[in-house]
Design an enzyme around this catalytic site. Structure first.
Site, PDB file in Angstrom:
ATOM      1  N   LYS A 194      -6.485   0.390  -1.059  1.00  0.00           N
ATOM      2  CA  LYS A 194      -5.761  -0.189  -2.492  1.00  0.00           C
ATOM      3  C   LYS A 194      -4.205  -0.363  -1.791  1.00  0.00           C
ATOM      4  CE  LYS A 194      -3.622   3.883  -4.368  1.00  0.00           C
ATOM      5  NZ  LYS A 194      -4.711   4.953  -3.814  1.00  0.00           N
ATOM      6  N   LYS A 241       1.653   4.599   6.101  1.00  0.00           N
ATOM      7  CA  LYS A 241       2.217   4.480   4.713  1.00  0.00           C
ATOM      8  C   LYS A 241       3.956   4.145   4.633  1.00  0.00           C
ATOM      9  CE  LYS A 241      -1.815   6.515   2.107  1.00  0.00           C
ATOM     10  NZ  LYS A 241      -2.028   7.058   0.855  1.00  0.00           N
ATOM     11  N   LYS A 273      -9.489  -0.916   7.236  1.00  0.00           N
ATOM     12  CA  LYS A 273     -10.269  -0.437   6.308  1.00  0.00           C
ATOM     13  C   LYS A 273      -9.683  -0.956   4.705  1.00  0.00           C
ATOM     14  CE  LYS A 273      -7.634   3.506   4.191  1.00  0.00           C
ATOM     15  NZ  LYS A 273      -7.741   4.537   3.227  1.00  0.00           N
TER      16      LYS A 273
END
Ligand code: ATP
Ligand code: MG
Length: 332
Positions: free
Chosen positions: A198, A112, A195
């Site tokens: 969002k 992230k 995967k």
């Protein structure tokens, strides 16, 4: 009854199919057999920038979707994380037990923060796995139903619980992950090597549950497969087809071998057309129910208020014990 706890972020727009199959579906099943605590994790959401008005709306939207998916406030405790201040409080204790290097090894943080650019990632994003540790330990959860991407965080939770117990005396239950093999990781429909997520998915590879059902059908029909023509479950060599089979199997309760048989000698198009229909049949009532809950925000808010009250009763007791064990002077 063994206890379970899990959480989901208040995502803009909608939950996606990976959230539902990997986590929420299990939450619904587990409320029958377990003492279940489920929350909308708004504290986690602010680890990346959020617009205040949207965050508030998305928190209600997440709760509405959880109820639409089948959570029953009479059978589980459904609440908003920020309504229970003990999460942040125990989070601090856990931060003080976590090694800097240990936190640096969390792959979700690495992924992230890389996406955001290292300079923009916040300290909150860095320590969000540690807050998650507190989320779980506050309720002394036995099991944590999540997708595969969360396995490392459950491992961290176990390590920190053992560390705390070892230093200060038996306090926390050591939790186990509850991850179902078939739906542990739902993949992006356009890139079955990543995967469905969002934050990482391509728009065409991401099935948002609240999207127009027609758009969802279209995404299913244009899912990436492979150059063979055999419909066979083989995640390594046929990730796209296997992903579709896993989704199909779970949504209909049909075993994968049965599906392989059903589609023997048939083309990918047949599988996709049928799965598109299955998906439309699933999302259409889900959208309607979500809208019904959103249309009555007073009821929704009172469900969440009751949930927070039940959650706080448990969380406050655990926190008080942890404060005592760690040596904080009680406020008289
Ligand atoms: P982000 O990319 O920002 O982390 P997300 O799509 O992973 O968002 P979360 O709210 O972090 O959404 O995840 C909620 C739950 O859904 C977690 O238990 C997570 O493991 C599960 N989950 C998310 N994506 C998938 C997926 N593709 N397959 C299976 N489970 C998933
Ligand atoms: Mg996630």
């Amino acid at each position: 009854r063994p206890r379970v706890l899990s959480g989901i972020q208040p995502t803009a727009g909608s939950f996606h199919l990976g959230n539902y199959l990997g986590a929420v579906r299990q939450w619904v099943a587990l409320q029958e057999s377990h003492d279940a605590f489920y929350m909308v994790v708004d504290l986690h959401a602010i680890t990346v920038p959020q617009d205040p008005k949207e965050l508030r709306a998305n928190t209600r939207l997440a709760a509405a979707q959880l109820l639409a998916a089948g959570l029953d406030p009479d059978r589980c405790t459904l609440f908003v994380q920020s309504h229970v201040p003990e999460h942040a409080q125990l989070g601090w204790l856990m931060n003080c037990l976590t090694g800097f290097g240990e936190a640096s090894r969390m792959t979700q943080f690495k992924d992230k923060s890389a996406k955001q650019g290292a300079d923009r990632a916040t300290v909150g994003l860095f320590t969000y796995p540690v807050l998650q540790v507190a989320d779980i330990l506050l309720y002394n959860a036995d099991q944590v139903p999540v997708g595969e991407d969360q396995r490392q965080h459950i491992e961290l939770t176990r390590d920190l619980a053992e560390r705390f117990n070892g230093r200060f005396g038996e306090t926390f239950t050591i939790p186990a992950p509850y991850i179902l093999k078939e739906t542990a990781k739902i993949f992006d429909l356009q890139d079955p090597s990543i995967k469905m997520s969002k934050s990482a998915s391509t728009p065409k590879g991401l099935i948002n549950l609240l999207d127009e059902p027609k758009a969802t059908a279209k995404k299913v029909k244009s899912a990436v497969t492979d150059t063979e023509t055999v419909i066979r479950f083989d995640p390594e060599n046929k990730p796209g087809v296997s992903n579709l089979l896993a989704i199909y199997s779970t949504l209909t309760g049909t075993g994968i071998p049965e599906l392989e048989q059903k589609y023997e000698g048939k083309m990918y198009g047949a599988l996709k057309t049928d799965l598109a229909e299955v998906m439309v049949d699933f999302v259409t009532p889900f959208r309607t129910r979500t809208q019904e809950y959103l249309d009555d925000p007073e009821t929704l808010d009172s469900v969440l208020a009751k949930g927070a009250e039940k959650a706080r009763a448990v969380a406050a007791e655990t926190l008080a014990q942890a404060y005592d064990r760690i040596g904080f002077l009680p406020a008289k």
